[in-house]
Every structure is written in C-alpha cells, then in structure tokens.
Enzyme design. Sequence first.
Site, PDB file in Angstrom:
ATOM      1  N   CYS A 148       0.841  -1.204   0.000  1.00 36.75           N
ATOM      2  CA  CYS A 148       0.000   0.000   0.000  1.00 36.75           C
ATOM      3  C   CYS A 148       0.869   1.244   0.000  1.00 36.75           C
ATOM      4  O   CYS A 148       0.521   2.258  -0.605  1.00 36.75           O
ATOM      5  CB  CYS A 148      -0.936   0.005   1.204  1.00 36.75           C
ATOM      6  SG  CYS A 148      -2.392  -1.045   0.966  1.00 36.75           S
ATOM      7  N   CYS A 171      -5.526  -1.722   3.463  1.00 34.27           N
ATOM      8  CA  CYS A 171      -6.050  -2.790   2.607  1.00 34.27           C
ATOM      9  C   CYS A 171      -6.603  -3.967   3.403  1.00 34.27           C
ATOM     10  O   CYS A 171      -7.129  -4.913   2.825  1.00 34.27           O
ATOM     11  CB  CYS A 171      -4.989  -3.282   1.624  1.00 34.27           C
ATOM     12  SG  CYS A 171      -3.682  -4.270   2.361  1.00 34.27           S
ATOM     13  N   ASP A 210     -48.888 -22.445 -31.958  1.00 28.71           N
ATOM     14  CA  ASP A 210     -49.757 -22.912 -30.877  1.00 28.71           C
ATOM     15  C   ASP A 210     -49.503 -24.389 -30.586  1.00 28.71           C
ATOM     16  O   ASP A 210     -48.894 -25.105 -31.380  1.00 28.71           O
ATOM     17  CB  ASP A 210     -51.229 -22.725 -31.278  1.00 28.71           C
ATOM     18  CG  ASP A 210     -51.630 -21.260 -31.291  1.00 28.71           C
ATOM     19  OD1 ASP A 210     -52.645 -20.943 -31.943  1.00 28.71           O
ATOM     20  OD2 ASP A 210     -50.923 -20.444 -30.661  1.00 28.71           O
TER      21      ASP A 210
END
Lengths: 531, 143
Positions: free
Chosen positions: A24, A116, A348
């Site tokens: 980080c 984090c 149908d």
Amino acid sequence: MSSLTEKDRPIVQLLLNTGTCPRCILRFCSVGSQMLYRHSYKDLMKVLKEFLKNNQEKEDTVCFDAVDPPCKRIRLEHPEEGPEDLNHNGVLQQIPQVNDENTAVENLAVKACNVCLGILQEFCEADFVKKVCQKVNSADYQFTSFVFSVSLPPQLSVRERAAWLVLKQEMRNLGISLAKDDIVQLKEAYKWIIHPQLSEELGVFFLKVFLFEVSVVFAHPETDEECHFLATACPDCFKPAKNKQSVFTRMAVIKALEKIKEEDFIKHFPCPPSSPKNLCVALEIQCNNGAVFVAGRYNKYSRNLPQTPWIIDGERKLESSVEELISEHLMAEFKADSFNFSSSGREDVDVRTLGNGRPFAIELVNPRRIHFTAEEMKRLQQTINTSSDKIQVRDLQLVTREAIGRMKEGEEEKTKTYSALIWTDKAIQKEDIAFLDDIKELKLDQKTPLRVLHRRPLAVRCRIIHTMRSEYIDEHHFRLHLKTQAGTYIKEFVHGDFGRTKPNIGSLLNRTADILELDVESVDVDWPPTL
Amino acid sequence: FSQVQHNNYILFCRICVITLAEAHPLLQSGKTIKSINYQISANCSRLQNKVSGKSKRGAQFLTELAPLCRISSTDGEEYTIYSCIRGRLIEVNENILSNPTILQEKPSTEGYIAVVLPKFEESKSITQGLLTQKEYEEVLLKR
C-alpha cells in the site's frame, strides 16, 4: 523501472508508522512498476526500512532490481549499508518466528494493514493462489482463457481516503502537493500481483476478452460499520433498494466519498485509519463460464405439445414442451446450470411445424464443457432425434451471441407459409373458392385476438396475406395454403374472431367458417446456415 | 333489476364476451332494432372507453348494475343491457352500430355487445356464478 525518491520519504515514514503495509505504501508513492509489487512481503519491508535509514542529505534513490526475480534479495545502491542486517526494528511489530514451518506462517503473524485490511498482504501469497486454483480445478471446467474478478468491501475506500487525508496534511506542511489521482488503485495492484500467479498455476492466459471468470468476494465484518457515518453526511447517496442486502454498496460509498467535505470526513472518521485486529476473509470463490449458444431448426409433429412448459398454479397442464425436449440433451452434454430458449416466432400447441422447421437458439448458461467438434454436434442432433417422435431438429451448431440477432429479425420481417383445413357451415362448390387463388396482397385489420387479449394490449394490427391457394375437399371442407406477413394470426383470419379480424374467410365466402387444423409449412428465414 | 337479464357469456381464459342470450326479447321473431346507443349517461359513453397496456389501464370499470348500452326497437320498447359482472370494460362492439342486423342474425359471434376483463382475484368466482347452457334452459322452462 520505478523507484522511491526523496519526496517519498515522509510518505513512507508516516504510513509505516500508522500501520500501512509495504505494498500500500508503494501505491501511495505512485510506484507504477507491476514487478515491484510482486516482491515478497519480507523483502519489501526490508527495502522500505533501509530507505528510511538513508541519510537525508544524499540524493538517495532506492532501486529495485527488476532483472532479478522477486524471490531473490534486493540490491541496494549503497553497499556500505550492511545487506545482512536482518534485525531492523521497523515501526511495525513483527512477531519473530521461532518455528519456521513455512513462509506463509510468517506472513500471518504480520499485523493487518490499516488500509487494505490484508488484501495486499496474505491474499497475494502463493497459498491463497493455490486455494483458488484448487477450487477451479475441482469445479472441472473447460476453458481457454480466464479473467479474475474481485469484490472488495466498501470500507476499503473509506480507509484509503482517511490515510490520504493524513498524508495530504503532512505533505502540505512540507510544502509539497499530493495528487490523489496518481495513487495506484488497490484493485489494480492486487491484480498485478495475482494474475501472473493464477495464470501460471492454471496453465492458461489472461486475456481481455474473457469467457471464464473466477471471482472472489472479500469481506471484513469487523469494520463493516465504518461506512455508516457516510449515510448521515450524504443521505441521498444511500437509497434502499429492494434487491440489495445492504445500502452501503461500493458505488454508493465511492459516490459519498466524492461528495463529502474533508472537514466532515475528518470529524467522523479516524485519520489515519486504525489498525484492525483481523485480516479480510475470502467469503466465496466462484467459477463462471461465459454462455455458449446452440442454434438449429426444429420440426414439430405433435398437435399436443406446447413450445414452453405449460404450468398454471404450479400444475403442469400438458406433458413436456418443444424447448424441454431439445434442451434436456444439450444441458446434459454441455453440463450447464440453466438454459434460455428462443425462436423465430412460435406456434400454438395444436399446430404442427413442417418443412425446414423453425429456427431456434438455446443459450447454455455456465457450461462446464464448451469444445465440441462438428462430428460431436451431429451425434448430439441424432440423440435428440431418436429420443422423441414429437420433434426433430436439424442444422444443430454452435453460434455466437451476435448471430441470434438474425433469428429475431426473422420473427418480425420474414414471411411464413401455412396450410389450413377449413370448415364452412353452408355448402361450397369448387367455383366458390377458386377466386381466393387470385387475391394478392390482401390487407387485414386484426384486433388483438380474444384468446390472447388477457395478456396482450388491445391494438389493431395491419397484416398482409401475400398469396393463397385453395384445394377443394368436399361441400364443407377445403384446404387453404397461404403465404403471409410475419405476425399474422391465421386462425383469426379463418373464423373472423367475432368480426374483429376483417376481412376473414367467412366474410370473403359469405359463410361461417372455422379452422380445423393448421400447419406451418415454412418459416422463410435463412438462418442458421444449412449444414 | 326490474327486467330479467338475458346475457350470454363466452369465456376465453379470463376474458368475457357478453352477448344476448337466446331468450332475450330482441332475439324473438318480429322484433326490429331501431337504434343502439352506447351513451348511457350525460357523462359516460362506452364508445369513449380507452385502454392501454397489458393490464388495460384507463378502462371504465363495470359493476353488476353498470349499463352497457340501450337498444330500442321499432315497436317502441327500450332494452338496457347490463354488464351483470364486475370488471374492466375492454371494448364495445362498434360493428352493431353500423350494421344492427348482425346483432339479431349472429348474436353469439359478430353481434356481441362487449368484452370485459374481470379482476384476476374475482375471475373464478364470477365464472362459478354463471349458469351453464343446461341450467339456463331449465330456468327458462320453469318460467
């Protein structure tokens, strides 16, 4: 090759002091070289601490040797520094490992990063990669490329903002401005680290255009409530929706973070963010394959078979259906979770589909098997055809999603031909029906048939009967072949539907007419390609 | 009702087509229709009924006592045809306005009066409240 420079020193110092992990820290220093993030946790920590120790007067830069693989030791620029000095006590409290069972255990002992929450710590390591690959392999999918997607808990955005605010303040005091946009995104850095490892472990490549997706959802229940203060500060960002479990989604949180004023943020959230007790947990690891599409044409020989299952109030009214008879074999072969059946129009229950049949396409959702040769498709077609005499399929093939568009255009634009068996109340002679053959482009106005009016809007449809050909049978029966525009209601054209389809056979013959049988002779769409 | 209602109901799933039943005075020999009027009050004309969408929004809602139309015959009689069922009015038959003879010649098909869609919840109870052809004939015999 990216490096840390003098201006990064205060950033590194501050973040290290407040409990932020090395990766980080690299992110906040805008280090853009992916390779550097893949160095081991230990190595990165070492380098950062070395960097801090260096004399401020010298123009020091820390160089990460990009040539060496990450597992090797990192060469520093200043050889007078003892490279073997392993007893640096950084600000982080690292519990020394006495029992060195495996390197992963060492990482677990590391304190969870306050930004984090462990994503760039434990969840980048080989052990987690192995866990993911185990899940993928046991799910037994066929795939050639993959993408890895990750879901992060929303409070990570909040913590990132808190850490950045502290940094910004610190840098301002030093007369340096810090741009938020230069910081490397957490998700991006995570994928830099994990993609190559997954690729190698699974033996396939990562491509932008993916079909197979491995996704992981991370959660950190300990800090789930950290986002809640945003609801009081920016209430209009958090609207409850029916399907969402929590109102605090990632998007909503990010939106609120953009809106909230710095002063308000600092008032409600500890800056820098506190160190959590635990790391994140990986809630679920899921695999999902992109859908495959199978197309073909079907014939229907039964006058007692619906196209889709006919179920009312949980009760099945008629056994089976066209889609089930075709799909059950495909589902078994492709090992999919579910399917979506679509076709170029439909008929149908009591209508047969003859001739070349009606084009259809089936989307197989999350299939385990995706590779099929032409031979295998042929065999699959045979299997379907021998399993039922009610339907038959032809031209069975794999197609792309885009190809489906051709089929649907057929539904609305292409002509169909029919054969109708017609009864009349008053007697007819051959001469009485001969004139029908000469009628071309007959325009009809058809109101929505009564038999479908409960589920369709009331409207008048203008449709064209292109040609007709009559076949006299006896005084009360004849067969009519018609070629019509797509969307024409044939039954209603014959019996008139209480006068709501005009003109109709009854009005043309000046009798009462009814339809006894109807067959579809052709669906004039030239897709899918004939095999 | 002051008069006995002779309505015939033809059902298509939930849709009801209302027509005159065989014993209706207008269908007896000797009757000639003078006029058919769908304007049932100053404010309400069945011809202005407009529905939209699948759920037929905007339809005039009918109760049992709602008049559908008034028909007068040449002998001076006037008959009001009532809905007798609850539901949304879908359409009235405009063909009988231009051609009143079909009302008498083909009362159960082209000469229908109106199409009504009862509420989903009431559909079953309404159907059960109707008489079958046989039951209707028995009622007629008893009169």
